[in-house]
Design a protein around this motif. Structure first.
Motif, PDB file in Angstrom:
ATOM      1  N   GLU A 189       0.832  -1.203   0.000  1.00  0.00           N
ATOM      2  CA  GLU A 189       0.000   0.000   0.000  1.00  0.00           C
ATOM      3  C   GLU A 189       0.868   1.255   0.000  1.00  0.00           C
ATOM      4  N   PRO A 211      -5.161  -2.936   5.347  1.00  0.00           N
ATOM      5  CA  PRO A 211      -5.396  -3.591   4.056  1.00  0.00           C
ATOM      6  C   PRO A 211      -6.163  -4.900   4.148  1.00  0.00           C
ATOM      7  N   GLN A 269     -11.764  -2.450   2.407  1.00  0.00           N
ATOM      8  CA  GLN A 269     -11.285  -2.809   1.076  1.00  0.00           C
ATOM      9  C   GLN A 269     -12.434  -3.017   0.094  1.00  0.00           C
TER      10      GLN A 269
END
Length: 284
Positions: free
Chosen positions: A15, A195, A201
């Motif tokens: 990320e 994440p 997400q």
């Protein structure tokens, strides 16, 4: 380090790499004092340019964008300066690299204390929102002004989805776009730091599926906290009365679960402002 923890750290490194790459591609050479050249296949800075500005090798910076290496705070600060990251983006990059405490997802919907907070604002519409802006609870003032969340299926009770898809929400808040975009930046900030959160997400995938015409929003890697603002809300009774001003603020819930409270406080009018509105604009 366990397998799950290692996978989490690897995901955060990816990320961070994607975040830095997106900012690099948005910069022009002139933005960092470099001369422009004609032979550039893509927009943005080259990796070697960012590496030189940061004082690191090209190979190491390439690995950083690929999520293959950890960065010290000193080096990450240098990269942030090279990429001209603002304060919010800089803090976000540090959080992804593990230099700030990360929140964990939690379920605050059933917390009687938070529900009591909502009910303590009888005149201020308020929502309890999860990390992905799912609507967990609301007060009577909110249901009286906005479409009652209880009238939507549970899977549709997401403030962002309602703002970008529901005509009634957009009629009440004609200037919904800047509010929705700022809320999305708020979600993106949390999604990058967690994440493996299915809710965080998944929200971008849902937004892209339902509003593909706004993909330039959903693909944006801008981050930041929601900024308090004044919004004008059209009365829901269809009376034709003028819009009413509300102060819209996003407050963090007391516990570090990622939940927030969205409060809309009616703006009170003084006799002077009421008289000014009755008189109309000044003559040219």
């Amino acid at each position: 380090m366990g397998t799950v923890a290692a996978a989490h750290e690897a995901a955060l490194r990816r990320e961070l790499g994607g975040f830095l790459r997106a900012h690099r591609e948005r910069l022009a050479p002139a933005d960092v004092g470099l001369p422009a050249t004609r032979r550039r296949r893509t927009s943005g800075l080259r990796r070697e340019e960012v590496a030189a500005l940061s004082g690191v090798s090209v190979a190491w910076y390439t690995w950083l964008e690929q999520g293959r290496v950890d960065a010290s705070r000193q080096v990450l600060d240098a990269v942030a300066r090279a990429l001209r990251l603002g304060p919010e983006a800089h803090r976000h990059a540090l959080a992804l690299a593990g230099f700030t405490a990360r929140q964990q997802d939690g379920d605050d919907a059933g917390d009687p204390g938070l529900r009591a907070v909502l009910d303590s604002w009888p005149d201020s519409p308020a929502l309890l929102l999860g990390p992905a802006l799912d609507i967990l609870a609301w007060n009577r003032a909110y249901a009286a002004l906005w479409p009652d969340p209880g009238g939507f299926p549970e899977e549709r009770r997401n403030l962002l989805l309602l703002l970008v898809r529901d005509p009634d929400h957009q009629r009440l808040l004609p200037a919904w776009e800047p509010v929705a975009m700022d809320l999305y930046r708020h979600v993106r900030t949390r999604a990058d730091r967690r994440p493996h959160s299915p809710a965080l997400q998944g929200v971008t995938a849902r937004l892209r599926a339902e509003r593909p015409d706004l993909d330039h929003w959903w693909a944006c890697r801008s981050v930041g906290d929601f900024a308090s603002r004044t919004v004008e809300i059209t009365p829901p009774d269809g009376s034709g009365a003028p819009p009413r001003a509300y102060g819209m603020t996003l407050l963090r819930a007391p516990r570090p679960s990622g939940a927030v409270l969205l409060v809309q406080t009616p703006k009170t009018q003084t006799p002077e402002t009421e008289a000014s509105e009755r008189a109309g604009p000044p003559a040219p």
